[in-house]
Scaffold this motif. Sequence first.
Motif, PDB file in Angstrom:
ATOM      1  N   SER A   1       1.262  -9.932  -7.697  1.00  0.00           N
ATOM      2  CA  SER A   1       0.722 -10.259  -6.375  1.00  0.00           C
ATOM      3  C   SER A   1      -0.790 -10.429  -6.387  1.00  0.00           C
ATOM      4  CB  SER A   1       1.031  -9.135  -5.380  1.00  0.00           C
ATOM      5  OG  SER A   1       2.404  -8.893  -5.288  1.00  0.00           O
TER       6      SER A   1
ATOM      7  N   ARG B   1       0.814  -1.218   0.000  1.00  0.00           N
ATOM      8  CA  ARG B   1       0.000   0.000   0.000  1.00  0.00           C
ATOM      9  C   ARG B   1       0.848   1.268   0.000  1.00  0.00           C
ATOM     10  NH1 ARG B   1      -5.600  -0.289   2.752  1.00  0.00           N
ATOM     11  NH2 ARG B   1      -6.157  -2.483   2.537  1.00  0.00           N
TER      12      ARG B   1
ATOM     13  N   ASN C   1       4.533 -10.205  -3.668  1.00  0.00           N
ATOM     14  CA  ASN C   1       5.509  -9.175  -3.299  1.00  0.00           C
ATOM     15  C   ASN C   1       6.233  -9.507  -1.986  1.00  0.00           C
ATOM     16  OD1 ASN C   1       3.771  -8.367  -1.253  1.00  0.00           O
ATOM     17  ND2 ASN C   1       3.102  -6.482  -2.272  1.00  0.00           N
TER      18      ASN C   1
ATOM     19  N   SER D   1       1.912   0.929 -10.843  1.00  0.00           N
ATOM     20  CA  SER D   1       1.123  -0.284 -10.596  1.00  0.00           C
ATOM     21  C   SER D   1      -0.094  -0.445 -11.488  1.00  0.00           C
ATOM     22  CB  SER D   1       0.693  -0.315  -9.131  1.00  0.00           C
ATOM     23  OG  SER D   1       1.826  -0.415  -8.309  1.00  0.00           O
TER      24      SER D   1
ATOM     25  N   ASP E   1      -2.382  -7.932  -9.196  1.00  0.00           N
ATOM     26  CA  ASP E   1      -1.592  -6.691  -9.193  1.00  0.00           C
ATOM     27  C   ASP E   1      -0.224  -6.870  -9.835  1.00  0.00           C
ATOM     28  OD1 ASP E   1      -3.513  -5.284  -7.629  1.00  0.00           O
ATOM     29  OD2 ASP E   1      -2.760  -6.312  -5.840  1.00  0.00           O
TER      30      ASP E   1
ATOM     31  N   LEU F   1      -3.210   4.678   1.209  1.00  0.00           N
ATOM     32  CA  LEU F   1      -4.021   3.499   1.534  1.00  0.00           C
ATOM     33  C   LEU F   1      -3.610   2.858   2.859  1.00  0.00           C
ATOM     34  CD1 LEU F   1      -4.819   1.526  -1.744  1.00  0.00           C
ATOM     35  CD2 LEU F   1      -6.146   3.261  -0.543  1.00  0.00           C
TER      36      LEU F   1
ATOM     37  N   LYS G   1       7.317   3.428  -8.083  1.00  0.00           N
ATOM     38  CA  LYS G   1       6.378   2.315  -8.236  1.00  0.00           C
ATOM     39  C   LYS G   1       5.281   2.716  -9.206  1.00  0.00           C
ATOM     40  CE  LYS G   1       2.886  -0.098  -5.371  1.00  0.00           C
ATOM     41  NZ  LYS G   1       1.650   0.675  -5.612  1.00  0.00           N
TER      42      LYS G   1
ATOM     43  N   VAL H   1       5.455  -1.369  -1.660  1.00  0.00           N
ATOM     44  CA  VAL H   1       6.291  -2.521  -2.045  1.00  0.00           C
ATOM     45  C   VAL H   1       7.787  -2.221  -1.860  1.00  0.00           C
ATOM     46  CG1 VAL H   1       6.523  -4.411  -3.699  1.00  0.00           C
ATOM     47  CG2 VAL H   1       4.518  -2.950  -3.803  1.00  0.00           C
TER      48      VAL H   1
ATOM     49  N   GLN I   1      -3.655   1.201 -11.878  1.00  0.00           N
ATOM     50  CA  GLN I   1      -4.348   1.248 -10.590  1.00  0.00           C
ATOM     51  C   GLN I   1      -4.654   2.712 -10.245  1.00  0.00           C
ATOM     52  OE1 GLN I   1      -2.216  -0.734  -7.469  1.00  0.00           O
ATOM     53  NE2 GLN I   1      -2.117  -2.677  -8.564  1.00  0.00           N
TER      54      GLN I   1
HETATM   55  C1  GLC Z   1      -1.261  -3.012  -2.571  1.00  0.00           C
HETATM   56  C2  GLC Z   1      -1.051  -1.722  -3.331  1.00  0.00           C
HETATM   57  C3  GLC Z   1      -1.013  -1.990  -4.825  1.00  0.00           C
HETATM   58  C4  GLC Z   1      -0.018  -3.069  -5.153  1.00  0.00           C
HETATM   59  C5  GLC Z   1      -0.334  -4.305  -4.360  1.00  0.00           C
HETATM   60  C6  GLC Z   1       0.636  -5.433  -4.606  1.00  0.00           C
HETATM   61  O1  GLC Z   1      -2.526  -3.492  -2.773  1.00  0.00           O
HETATM   62  O2  GLC Z   1      -2.091  -0.814  -3.028  1.00  0.00           O
HETATM   63  O3  GLC Z   1      -0.653  -0.807  -5.497  1.00  0.00           O
HETATM   64  O4  GLC Z   1      -0.041  -3.346  -6.530  1.00  0.00           O
HETATM   65  O5  GLC Z   1      -0.303  -3.982  -2.984  1.00  0.00           O
HETATM   66  O6  GLC Z   1       1.950  -5.094  -4.321  1.00  0.00           O
END
Ligand code: GLC
Length: 390
Positions: free
Chosen positions: A162, A54, A205, A131, A166, A58, A129, A78, A120
Amino acid sequence: MDRITKAARLMIVSDLDHTMVDHHDPENMSLLRFNALWESNYRHDSLLVFSTGRSPTLYKQLRKEKPMLTPDITIMSVGTEITYGSSMLPDDGWVKILNQKWDRNVVIEETSKFPELTLQAETEQRPHKVSFYVDKTEAQVVMKELSSRLEKRGLDVKLIYSGGMDLDVLPQGAGKGQALSYLLNKLKTEGTLPVNTLACGDSGNDAELFSIPDVYGVMVSNAQEELLQWHAENAKGYEVVKFYLFYERWRRGEAANCETYIASLKASCHSITDKARARQDPTATFVFPTGVEKTLHECIYAMKGCYGDQKGKQFRVWVDRVLSTPTGSNTWLVKFDKWELSGDERCCCVTTAKINAKGSGGASDGYTWVSVQQKWLEGYEKKDTSIWLF
Ligand code: GLC
Ligand code: MG
């Protein structure tokens, strides 16, 4: 930052979603129990580190939703953002390291060419990062293609998948594992390296957390498919444990006399196939503690004849101190102590096994045993070695 002046007795580095925080538990029972345990027994001399995918946004939101403790150190996005204490002071040294061979704009440009990738939320796009969401069925192909394109553009990136959805694009030096290494190093130079470090996680991750030297790991029982897959491909110690569990049951006559497992074992021993011969590969060998050397195929053949030979007798086998280390991109060295209790006699061999990934497809094609070597542990030699098999 609340200064860390003494080496922690324990440092727990835990993922949040589906590891520290159980989203299927509206009462938050396990989280509250952990909190009580931590505050009563560990807070005063140990370190709590949250390591999450996060972003700060978040992460703060989750803290509002769930009864979470205040960690000593927070690793977010991450492993691309490290902060200290409750005031969340950022580690600027880490940011500088991450800037190497990283160009966010190039990542955005190249990834935009993939219709399979969906960006995202804006909050999850961070300086180091980028994503996306990508479907499980397309992830592998997209990652392979994207990584070669970014390499051509001169970037050294890391792609992490992940939760079966993700996809994170990070600088090569980033990630939860690298962030933990950096942190351990920093604590070491300050003379406060924790006595024990335990990493916990459930998804892709988190995988790199489990290859940091001297760090104990927990993969929670609800771990995601991609982490289990990673475990199967990388944690070769697991194969050793599995084999000896089978071996014990086989000699005790408890395993079904199963040809399929024996066949798969045989297939996993490096042997003289035409291809191997062409590469001049040696046949897998087993060096006994007595110094005698046999091929692994001979050993398996001998084992076939020993089914149930320990039935009704006191016979137990277990392994201790299993340590699996990668020695190359497709090779591992697994060291362990193999113990055998037979009647009143208890003996032990310090064992080293070399394991290779099979085929060209990397570890996912399975593995082969290249060699196994055993030496008696002093004081635990077996007297009658006529039926020492593995
Ligand atoms: C969390 C993050 C997201 C990321 C995921 C996997 O959910 O908010 O951005 O992709 O973790 O690492
Ligand atoms: Mg998680």
